[in-house]
Motif scaffolding. Sequence first.
Motif, PDB file in Angstrom:
ATOM      1  N   GLY A 101       5.742   5.332 -12.178  1.00 40.34           N
ATOM      2  CA  GLY A 101       6.244   4.128 -11.524  1.00 40.34           C
ATOM      3  C   GLY A 101       5.405   2.909 -11.845  1.00 40.34           C
ATOM      4  O   GLY A 101       5.928   1.826 -12.143  1.00 40.34           O
ATOM      5  N   ILE A 102       4.076   3.079 -11.792  1.00 43.60           N
ATOM      6  CA  ILE A 102       3.183   1.966 -12.124  1.00 43.60           C
ATOM      7  C   ILE A 102       3.351   1.568 -13.583  1.00 43.60           C
ATOM      8  O   ILE A 102       3.406   0.374 -13.912  1.00 43.60           O
ATOM      9  N   SER A 103       3.465   2.549 -14.465  1.00 42.07           N
ATOM     10  CA  SER A 103       3.608   2.264 -15.901  1.00 42.07           C
ATOM     11  C   SER A 103       4.918   1.537 -16.190  1.00 42.07           C
ATOM     12  O   SER A 103       4.987   0.710 -17.107  1.00 42.07           O
ATOM     13  N   GLY A 121       6.842  -7.666 -10.602  1.00 40.80           N
ATOM     14  CA  GLY A 121       5.683  -8.072  -9.823  1.00 40.80           C
ATOM     15  C   GLY A 121       5.054  -6.890  -9.113  1.00 40.80           C
ATOM     16  O   GLY A 121       5.651  -5.801  -9.015  1.00 40.80           O
ATOM     17  N   ALA A 122       3.869  -7.098  -8.578  1.00 43.13           N
ATOM     18  CA  ALA A 122       3.093  -5.987  -8.039  1.00 43.13           C
ATOM     19  C   ALA A 122       3.661  -5.427  -6.743  1.00 43.13           C
ATOM     20  O   ALA A 122       3.596  -4.219  -6.498  1.00 43.13           O
ATOM     21  N   LYS A 123       4.259  -6.281  -5.893  1.00 41.58           N
ATOM     22  CA  LYS A 123       4.569  -5.858  -4.523  1.00 41.58           C
ATOM     23  C   LYS A 123       5.959  -5.270  -4.336  1.00 41.58           C
ATOM     24  O   LYS A 123       6.193  -4.516  -3.406  1.00 41.58           O
ATOM     25  N   MET A 162       0.852  -1.181   0.000  1.00 37.62           N
ATOM     26  CA  MET A 162       0.000   0.000   0.000  1.00 37.62           C
ATOM     27  C   MET A 162       0.891   1.236   0.000  1.00 37.62           C
ATOM     28  O   MET A 162       1.892   1.293   0.729  1.00 37.62           O
ATOM     29  N   LEU A 163       0.542   2.218  -0.823  1.00 35.49           N
ATOM     30  CA  LEU A 163       1.337   3.424  -0.934  1.00 35.49           C
ATOM     31  C   LEU A 163       0.868   4.499   0.047  1.00 35.49           C
ATOM     32  O   LEU A 163      -0.257   4.461   0.543  1.00 35.49           O
ATOM     33  N   ASP A 164       1.739   5.453   0.285  1.00 36.39           N
ATOM     34  CA  ASP A 164       1.419   6.608   1.126  1.00 36.39           C
ATOM     35  C   ASP A 164       0.371   7.463   0.404  1.00 36.39           C
ATOM     36  O   ASP A 164       0.567   7.865  -0.750  1.00 36.39           O
ATOM     37  N   ARG A 165      -0.750   7.757   1.062  1.00 36.28           N
ATOM     38  CA  ARG A 165      -1.801   8.564   0.447  1.00 36.28           C
ATOM     39  C   ARG A 165      -1.278   9.930   0.014  1.00 36.28           C
ATOM     40  O   ARG A 165      -1.640  10.443  -1.051  1.00 36.28           O
ATOM     41  N   ASP A 166      -0.454  10.533   0.856  1.00 35.11           N
ATOM     42  CA  ASP A 166       0.057  11.853   0.514  1.00 35.11           C
ATOM     43  C   ASP A 166       0.935  11.813  -0.731  1.00 35.11           C
ATOM     44  O   ASP A 166       0.977  12.783  -1.501  1.00 35.11           O
ATOM     45  N   LEU A 212      -5.694  -1.018  -1.731  1.00 36.92           N
ATOM     46  CA  LEU A 212      -5.193  -2.391  -1.666  1.00 36.92           C
ATOM     47  C   LEU A 212      -4.874  -2.957  -3.050  1.00 36.92           C
ATOM     48  O   LEU A 212      -4.170  -3.951  -3.169  1.00 36.92           O
ATOM     49  N   GLU A 213      -5.393  -2.325  -4.084  1.00 35.03           N
ATOM     50  CA  GLU A 213      -5.108  -2.766  -5.448  1.00 35.03           C
ATOM     51  C   GLU A 213      -3.854  -2.111  -6.017  1.00 35.03           C
ATOM     52  O   GLU A 213      -3.332  -2.543  -7.053  1.00 35.03           O
ATOM     53  N   PHE A 214      -3.355  -1.072  -5.362  1.00 31.63           N
ATOM     54  CA  PHE A 214      -2.192  -0.357  -5.879  1.00 31.63           C
ATOM     55  C   PHE A 214      -0.962  -1.262  -5.886  1.00 31.63           C
ATOM     56  O   PHE A 214      -0.656  -1.910  -4.884  1.00 31.63           O
ATOM     57  N   PRO A 215      -0.235  -1.298  -6.994  1.00 34.23           N
ATOM     58  CA  PRO A 215       1.076  -1.954  -6.968  1.00 34.23           C
ATOM     59  C   PRO A 215       2.094  -1.054  -6.283  1.00 34.23           C
ATOM     60  O   PRO A 215       1.879   0.156  -6.143  1.00 34.23           O
ATOM     61  N   ASN A 216       3.184  -1.654  -5.851  1.00 33.27           N
ATOM     62  CA  ASN A 216       4.285  -0.872  -5.310  1.00 33.27           C
ATOM     63  C   ASN A 216       5.040  -0.205  -6.454  1.00 33.27           C
ATOM     64  O   ASN A 216       4.887  -0.592  -7.622  1.00 33.27           O
TER      65      ASN A 216
END
Length: 424
Positions: free
Chosen positions: A17-19, A329-331, A1-5, A104-108
């Motif tokens: 980063g996700i891309s 991988g996602a995590k 899970m990423l930092d909301r801020d 919870l769906e966000f990848p690292n």
Amino acid sequence: MLDRDLIRRHPDAVRLGISRKGIDASIVDRFLEIDAEYRRVKTETGELQAESNRVSKSIGQLMAQGKRDDAEAAKARAKELKDAATVGETREKELETAMREVELEFPNLPHESVPNGRDETENVVVRMWGERPTYAEAPQPHWDVADRLGLVDLARGAKITGSGFVVYTGWGARLQRALFTFMLDVQTQKNGYREIYPPYVVNRASLIGTGNLPKFEEDLYRTTDDLFLIPTAEVPLTNLYRDEILDNDQLTVKLAGYSSCFRREAGAAGKDTRGIQRIHQFDKVELVKFCRPEESYDELETLVADAESVLQALGIHYRIVELCAGDLGAKGCKCYDLELWSPAMDKYLEISSCTNFEAYQARRANIKFRRAQGEKPEFVHILNGSGLALPRLFASILETFQQPDGSLLVPEALRPYVGTEFIR
């Protein structure tokens, strides 16, 4: 899970980063949309509550002044404001739940040092150890060696349970036991890990904490009371400290846990199915670290060294590969794979993935540390890696140490555990 801020303040960096991982980054827009509505509702609800409190306090004063009509009007207004605030609170909770589900769906995000690339073909070989063994004749695959020496019974495993389950027999069972005992001894007696023997069944919160849920539920074996067989000891080891605050002087925490692992391998049909390369129940020694954020990348390098020390002790040729962003991988933020050599299959097989998750799992599992008394707690960084997984290690030993006379030479480091030099 990423930092909301981080998502709120630097959405473009998060998208990038996700891309880099080859994952659709539209989740950022979904989060920001819900977050904007959440913050709007939260602000309005707070204003309604404040106004309700102000009006409620005025009622007594109006009554004392004999202004009964004004007091009754204030009561009606206070109720109206309170009801509106209650509706706002309900909506606020709904949006918080929706935002949590998206989070919870966000990848690292990959570390800046991770090389770009689309898939495993663009991973980078960091180093190799040892030499590939040579043979006068083509080496036999491990399934033939195991069958000839009576070490593994695939047919009876399938009869007892089903495809993908294995019975180790005789010297095979002893070799299996010797391997995980040897690996635990290496990690605890030489590399400084604390041994843990964890439960093999965990609850949903534990799997959410490590990032296995909700994304990978189809790969898990689930019981009727919503418990799950562990896919790896990473899950119970990481969750030992869920919802806890560690003291600064406890870090770095280094845990080594042996367990059986259970995976459906959904979507892996037809891939590496021969022999014991990919099975639904297997044994593994898992290594998990909890450390200070500024030390996690140094700890990643020592984690890799700890995992590869087992292969060096056994004398098995291997290589270290750094995963590119598209294969990460996602995590993970950064990951090294240990790949041992399979002489019969003439290729490298992944035997361990050593990964730095930074604070990704710590946020999900709420694991923090406090640098000093009175200071604000911070999220720890969590790392893990196999030290090692057994099926492919077992298979590699059978292929690497097979002898011309049909026997199997037991690696010298294992002989005190197995009790013999040759298996015939």
